[in-house]
Scaffold this active site. Sequence first.
Site, PDB file in Angstrom:
ATOM      1  N   ARG A 192       4.895  -4.497   6.983  1.00  0.00           N
ATOM      2  CA  ARG A 192       3.871  -5.337   6.360  1.00  0.00           C
ATOM      3  C   ARG A 192       3.680  -6.654   7.100  1.00  0.00           C
ATOM      4  O   ARG A 192       2.571  -7.186   7.136  1.00  0.00           O
ATOM      5  CB  ARG A 192       4.220  -5.591   4.892  1.00  0.00           C
ATOM      6  CG  ARG A 192       3.931  -4.356   4.064  1.00  0.00           C
ATOM      7  CD  ARG A 192       4.206  -4.587   2.611  1.00  0.00           C
ATOM      8  NE  ARG A 192       3.588  -3.539   1.818  1.00  0.00           N
ATOM      9  CZ  ARG A 192       3.972  -3.224   0.587  1.00  0.00           C
ATOM     10  NH1 ARG A 192       4.968  -3.887   0.019  1.00  0.00           N
ATOM     11  NH2 ARG A 192       3.364  -2.267  -0.075  1.00  0.00           N
ATOM     12  N   GLY A 208       3.753   4.901  -0.315  1.00  0.00           N
ATOM     13  CA  GLY A 208       5.022   4.474   0.273  1.00  0.00           C
ATOM     14  C   GLY A 208       5.840   5.621   0.830  1.00  0.00           C
ATOM     15  O   GLY A 208       6.316   5.576   1.978  1.00  0.00           O
ATOM     16  N   GLY A 261      -0.888   0.707  -4.491  1.00  0.00           N
ATOM     17  CA  GLY A 261      -1.698   0.665  -5.707  1.00  0.00           C
ATOM     18  C   GLY A 261      -3.154   0.331  -5.413  1.00  0.00           C
ATOM     19  O   GLY A 261      -4.073   0.922  -5.988  1.00  0.00           O
ATOM     20  N   LYS A 308       4.862  12.493  -9.383  1.00  0.00           N
ATOM     21  CA  LYS A 308       4.301  12.461 -10.734  1.00  0.00           C
ATOM     22  C   LYS A 308       2.787  12.620 -10.746  1.00  0.00           C
ATOM     23  O   LYS A 308       2.075  11.885 -10.081  1.00  0.00           O
ATOM     24  CB  LYS A 308       4.693  11.147 -11.414  1.00  0.00           C
ATOM     25  CG  LYS A 308       6.184  11.074 -11.671  1.00  0.00           C
ATOM     26  CD  LYS A 308       6.503  10.176 -12.834  1.00  0.00           C
ATOM     27  CE  LYS A 308       6.719   8.776 -12.403  1.00  0.00           C
ATOM     28  NZ  LYS A 308       6.584   7.681 -13.217  1.00  0.00           N
TER      29      LYS A 308
END
Length: 396
Positions: free
Chosen positions: A37, A351, A374, A198
């Site tokens: 990052r 990620g 996100g 998920k």
Amino acid sequence: MAKKTIRNIDVSNTRVLVRVDFNVPLDEQGNITDDTRIRAALPTLDYLLERGASLVIMSHLGRPKGQVVESLRMGPVAGRLSQLLGTPVIKMDEVVGDEVQKASDALKPGQVLLLENLRFDPRETSNDRLFAAALARLADIYVDDAFGAAHREHASVVGVAKLLPAVAGLLLEKEVLYLQGLLRDPERPFVAVLGGSKISDKLKVIDKFQNLVDILLIGGGMIFTIMKADGVSIGKSLVEERLLSEVGRIMAESGGKRATMMLPDDIVVADEFKPEAASKVVGAESIPEDWMGLDIGPETIGRYSQLIASAKTIFWNGPMGVFEWDNFEHGTQAIAKAIAANQGIKVAGGGDTIAAIKKYGLEDRFSHISTGGGASMELLEGKELPGVAVLPDAEF
Ligand code: ADP
Ligand code: MG
């Protein structure tokens, strides 16, 4: 519409307040374990410094929840940033205040100052007006290069952008360009590969993609909720019971949508959730009762790879299996390689997906790897990101 960027303005002899996403992972000793990052912001920071700007850089780190947390101070980030920029970085111990104002007033062209962790101050996440004003007083121009925070309505993202002349940095520009490009006018066939653990994280994207992409290839732990909703026995595989009816509805309606949705033909099952568990390949409809699915099988790999080869645009989010364990990484590795071998536009995000791409050394083979977990998912769901919306459009 394209956003106004640092390339559209004159930054020489200005003080520039730059919001970056330096929310890097730290180990227990406070060492940075992955500086991706920080590196991702360098094109913008170098661009500004080369043109004679001075920089006031700000980021959040971790989740201090509005309090000073010693282990989340920006010291290690300042050290790494200084190494990567090849120039000293003045690190502040506060986010705003007299000391910070004095230090920023004294900045000379080419000098770099880093504020303390924005989220030490509760006014950051509440988008407090006075806090945003205190940040704005530190500089002449605001640059947003924190795509990873663009879905947050925070003071350093939205508040300050309303108080100073605001433009996008190069990373934010690239993120928006590639991700909006997927939504707007993708070259077809457009194949999306969705996996991960998920289905609750991905349901909105699946919904959106059904009307956007041509082929939707599904893998990972989330297939089992879909299969169970369809009445197939899934043994001890991962399942989100509370989503069964919603998933069932989405699947029932999928026939009328643009995308052809595909599920695995075969599954690698294990007798335990452990790296050294016994494993075998079974048909997707033949998962034994006491076993659990941890990867897609070889037939599925073959079929998915062929479809990936035919694509002109590919988006990938979510590993196909438990790629962290050698016995269950084949699906993820093979699909990653199939995507890498395609000559079209290849965009990936998430990620763990990025970790898999790095594990197989394929970073350079993607057109764009999104840094914003996100934020990229929300953009792809079709939501407007407040941090992007607040920036002025480019003038032509
Ligand atoms: P990303 O971070 O790329 O968005 P996710 O966080 O959604 O991806 O999912 C990644 C995780 O999903 C990995 O840790 C992987 O081990 C797990 N996973 C993939 N397939 C399965 C499966 N069949 N059962 C359990 N976990 C799985
Ligand atoms: Mg993840």
